[in-house]
Design a protein around this motif. Structure first.
Motif, PDB file in Angstrom:
ATOM      1  N   ALA A  72      91.051  14.179  91.647  1.00  0.00           N
ATOM      2  CA  ALA A  72      91.759  12.790  92.012  1.00  0.00           C
ATOM      3  C   ALA A  72      90.591  11.887  92.618  1.00  0.00           C
ATOM      4  N   VAL A  73      89.959  12.923  93.605  1.00  0.00           N
ATOM      5  CA  VAL A  73      89.138  12.449  94.322  1.00  0.00           C
ATOM      6  C   VAL A  73      87.298  11.519  93.534  1.00  0.00           C
ATOM      7  N   LEU A  74      87.197  12.425  92.691  1.00  0.00           N
ATOM      8  CA  LEU A  74      85.754  12.019  92.317  1.00  0.00           C
ATOM      9  C   LEU A  74      86.330  11.332  91.448  1.00  0.00           C
ATOM     10  N   GLY A  75      87.558  11.095  90.817  1.00  0.00           N
ATOM     11  CA  GLY A  75      87.807  10.232  89.921  1.00  0.00           C
ATOM     12  C   GLY A  75      87.090   8.468  90.413  1.00  0.00           C
ATOM     13  N   VAL A  76      86.920   8.376  91.613  1.00  0.00           N
ATOM     14  CA  VAL A  76      86.194   7.132  92.090  1.00  0.00           C
ATOM     15  C   VAL A  76      84.410   6.623  91.639  1.00  0.00           C
ATOM     16  N   GLY A  77      84.391   7.934  92.039  1.00  0.00           N
ATOM     17  CA  GLY A  77      82.959   9.025  91.495  1.00  0.00           C
ATOM     18  C   GLY A  77      82.481   7.865  90.952  1.00  0.00           C
ATOM     19  N   THR A 178      99.805  12.149  92.463  1.00  0.00           N
ATOM     20  CA  THR A 178     100.202  12.811  91.332  1.00  0.00           C
ATOM     21  C   THR A 178      99.963  12.650  89.828  1.00  0.00           C
ATOM     22  N   LYS A 179      99.932  10.691  89.315  1.00  0.00           N
ATOM     23  CA  LYS A 179      99.001  10.212  88.756  1.00  0.00           C
ATOM     24  C   LYS A 179      97.723  10.297  88.965  1.00  0.00           C
ATOM     25  N   LEU A 180      96.982   9.819  89.658  1.00  0.00           N
ATOM     26  CA  LEU A 180      95.259  10.394  89.818  1.00  0.00           C
ATOM     27  C   LEU A 180      95.705  11.060  89.206  1.00  0.00           C
ATOM     28  N   ARG A 181      96.075  12.459  89.626  1.00  0.00           N
ATOM     29  CA  ARG A 181      95.892  14.067  89.215  1.00  0.00           C
ATOM     30  C   ARG A 181      95.637  13.998  87.665  1.00  0.00           C
ATOM     31  N   VAL A 182      96.580  13.614  87.119  1.00  0.00           N
ATOM     32  CA  VAL A 182      96.621  13.421  85.865  1.00  0.00           C
ATOM     33  C   VAL A 182      95.693  12.684  84.973  1.00  0.00           C
ATOM     34  N   PHE A 183      96.038  11.265  85.460  1.00  0.00           N
ATOM     35  CA  PHE A 183      94.773  10.724  84.710  1.00  0.00           C
ATOM     36  C   PHE A 183      93.065  10.698  84.575  1.00  0.00           C
ATOM     37  N   ALA A 184      92.724  11.339  85.797  1.00  0.00           N
ATOM     38  CA  ALA A 184      91.102  12.315  85.810  1.00  0.00           C
ATOM     39  C   ALA A 184      91.382  13.545  85.619  1.00  0.00           C
ATOM     40  N   ALA A 185      92.511  14.009  84.924  1.00  0.00           N
ATOM     41  CA  ALA A 185      92.408  15.360  84.814  1.00  0.00           C
ATOM     42  C   ALA A 185      91.414  15.783  83.879  1.00  0.00           C
ATOM     43  N   GLY A 186      90.907  15.326  82.643  1.00  0.00           N
ATOM     44  CA  GLY A 186      90.779  15.013  81.107  1.00  0.00           C
ATOM     45  C   GLY A 186      89.384  15.077  81.658  1.00  0.00           C
ATOM     46  N   SER A 187      88.877  13.677  81.985  1.00  0.00           N
ATOM     47  CA  SER A 187      86.907  13.952  82.853  1.00  0.00           C
ATOM     48  C   SER A 187      86.779  14.548  83.754  1.00  0.00           C
ATOM     49  N   PHE A 188      87.086  14.989  84.386  1.00  0.00           N
ATOM     50  CA  PHE A 188      87.251  16.141  85.444  1.00  0.00           C
ATOM     51  C   PHE A 188      86.831  17.365  84.447  1.00  0.00           C
ATOM     52  N   THR A 189      87.612  17.722  83.948  1.00  0.00           N
ATOM     53  CA  THR A 189      87.596  18.674  83.190  1.00  0.00           C
ATOM     54  C   THR A 189      86.134  18.864  82.708  1.00  0.00           C
ATOM     55  N   ASN A 329      84.954   7.827  78.975  1.00  0.00           N
ATOM     56  CA  ASN A 329      86.885   7.756  79.214  1.00  0.00           C
ATOM     57  C   ASN A 329      87.209   7.361  80.278  1.00  0.00           C
ATOM     58  N   MET A 330      86.233   7.249  81.726  1.00  0.00           N
ATOM     59  CA  MET A 330      86.935   6.522  83.480  1.00  0.00           C
ATOM     60  C   MET A 330      86.602   5.436  83.169  1.00  0.00           C
ATOM     61  N   LEU A 331      85.687   4.825  82.177  1.00  0.00           N
ATOM     62  CA  LEU A 331      85.699   3.259  82.287  1.00  0.00           C
ATOM     63  C   LEU A 331      87.087   2.699  82.633  1.00  0.00           C
ATOM     64  N   PRO A 332      87.322   1.798  83.500  1.00  0.00           N
ATOM     65  CA  PRO A 332      88.497   1.253  82.985  1.00  0.00           C
ATOM     66  C   PRO A 332      88.587   0.063  82.566  1.00  0.00           C
ATOM     67  N   MET A 333      88.901   0.626  81.422  1.00  0.00           N
ATOM     68  CA  MET A 333      89.076  -0.084  80.354  1.00  0.00           C
ATOM     69  C   MET A 333      90.198   0.557  79.819  1.00  0.00           C
ATOM     70  N   ILE A 334      90.962  -0.555  78.621  1.00  0.00           N
ATOM     71  CA  ILE A 334      92.554   0.422  77.834  1.00  0.00           C
ATOM     72  C   ILE A 334      91.368   0.267  76.722  1.00  0.00           C
ATOM     73  N   PRO A 335      91.809   1.343  76.029  1.00  0.00           N
ATOM     74  CA  PRO A 335      92.991   2.372  76.646  1.00  0.00           C
ATOM     75  C   PRO A 335      92.726   3.701  76.894  1.00  0.00           C
ATOM     76  N   PHE A 336      91.644   4.319  77.646  1.00  0.00           N
ATOM     77  CA  PHE A 336      90.823   4.849  78.877  1.00  0.00           C
ATOM     78  C   PHE A 336      91.170   5.252  79.696  1.00  0.00           C
ATOM     79  N   ASP A 337      91.302   6.325  79.832  1.00  0.00           N
ATOM     80  CA  ASP A 337      91.806   7.123  80.736  1.00  0.00           C
ATOM     81  C   ASP A 337      92.044   6.197  82.611  1.00  0.00           C
ATOM     82  N   GLY A 338      90.453   5.589  82.175  1.00  0.00           N
ATOM     83  CA  GLY A 338      90.289   5.431  83.302  1.00  0.00           C
ATOM     84  C   GLY A 338      90.505   3.975  83.898  1.00  0.00           C
TER      85      GLY A 338
END
Length: 386
Positions: A72-77, A178-189, A329-338
């Motif tokens: 969740a924290v690394l998602g910003v990075g 909770t949301k940040l964990r779920v949304f970043a989980a895929g790319s982080f994994t 996938n972490m780009l802030p673009m619909i429909p990505f997790d980002g």
């Protein structure tokens, strides 16, 4: 006798088998058993996998919580890095800088967008990408007791994968963490999986090439006429030591067509090859071989051909696909997790009306991706893997 349609025959054969499978599934009414068959995909949808995810998430809860908190924290990075990377590459492409790299669009349609020779490796890499990615979303949801509606696996003609269907209404009511964990989980994994792949790569293979591997021959190849074996390793040309492809290129640049070259192999054999003439440059001498840098295994347990397929097939595409798709996938673009991660961040910052910001971020991200693809096509002639 060959024809223009020959390259597409394997594709047609594949499609015939695919539609035969779909037809059988429809006739047997497999949807009653959770197997959904459509012309463009075959899906196993079940709740059985839900229990598996719940069991995995229920064990080592503290460790999983720390794991997904880090994600969740690394998602910003991830968001900052991918925006920086595609902006930088677009500028480099625009100015035709040597630092610019091609942007590859992987659309797995063998025979059209990629060759049949690399198709199995890309399929494997996509499966390694998607299945842990979706499982991570599911486990992150289970940690905070967000219900999983269903899960399963699918094959979308050429694209394999897995999916986890989370109760979106329930998730929308949960706290931001909770949301940040779920949304970043895929790319982080995917990023963690990439790290594991790199460890395996360095554990199996040495870090520097030790010769040039002969993978094939051109038509009328002088090397083939001299009976140089395929899947042999060149370590010398006359008195020049060869450790990588560039050594071969540098040496052949100084040789005239018709010259005699002694080709030394790593097993001690020597072959006398009379160089040929390049079809595109009559003054340039050639050996007539297809080659790759030979990166040896640390422990010799595979044939040279198998080493080649493991290194340049399996690992090569894993190393390309895992980190790049994780970041895209972490780009802030619909429909990505980002996009959903970005939306949650905006809420944390106290912004209630997030749609305008999400729209701007999506348009900018899409524009950057398209600029990379268009400039890559202009400079390199294609955006598909070769």
């Amino acid at each position: 006798m060959s024809s223009l349609f020959d390259p597409y025959i394997p594709l047609l054969e594949y499609l015939v088998v695919w539609f035969a499978i779909i037809g059988i599934a429809v006739l047997l009414k497999t949807d009653k058993h959770g197997i959904i068959a459509k012309p463009y995909y075959l899906m196993l949808k079940t709740v059985a996998f839900n229990k598996v995810l719940e069991r995995i998430g229920g064990r080592f809860r503290r460790a999983w919580t720390i794991y997904f908190d880090i994600g969740a924290v690394l998602g910003v990075g991830f968001i900052v890095f991918i925006l920086y990377a595609i902006i930088r590459n677009a500028i480099a492409l625009l100015y035709r800088s040597s630092q610019a790299g091609p942007t590859i669009l992987i659309v797995p349609v063998p025979g059209l967008t990629l060759g049949w020779d690399i198709f199995p490796y890309i399929l494997f890499a996509i499966a390694v990408l998607l299945i842990p990615h979706e499982a991570a979303h599911g486990i992150a949801s289970v940690l905070d007791k967000v219900p999983i509606k269903s899960s399963g696996v699918f094959m979308a003609i050429f694209l394999p994968g897995g999916f986890v269907e989370i109760d979106e209404e329930d998730l929308a009511k949960r706290k931001a963490l909770t949301k940040l964990r779920v949304f970043a989980a895929g790319s982080f994994t995917n990023a963690v999986t990439f790290g594991v792949v790199l460890l395996l790569l360095f554990a199996l293979f040495q870090t520097a090439p030790a010769g040039v591997l002969v993978t094939g021959f051109t038509p009328g190849s002088p090397a083939a006429e001299a009976q140089l074996p395929q899947w042999s390793v060149i370590t010398g040309l006359n008195a020049t030591t060869v450790t990588q492809i560039q050594d071969v290129a540098n040496y052949m640049y100084k040789v005239n067509p018709g010259s005699l070259v002694q080709v030394r192999l790593n097993d001690g054999q020597v072959f006398n090859v009379t160089t040929g003439r390049s079809d595109t440059n009559s003054s340039r001498a050639i050996l007539g071989i297809y080659n790759r840098d030979y990166v040896p295994l640390r422990y010799d347990f595979l044939s040279l051909q198998s080493q080649y397929h493991l290194y340049y097939g399996v690992f090569y595409w894993l190393v390309i696909i895992l980190p790049n798709v994780a970041l895209i996938n972490m780009l802030p673009m619909i429909p990505f997790d980002g996009d959903r991660y970005f939306d949650t961040l905006l809420g944390v910052l106290g912004i209630k009306h997030t749609r305008p910001f999400r729209t701007i971020a999506s348009v900018v991200s899409l524009g950057l991706l398209l600029s990379n693809l268009i400039l890559s096509f202009v400079l390199f002639g294609t955006v598909f893997p070769r």
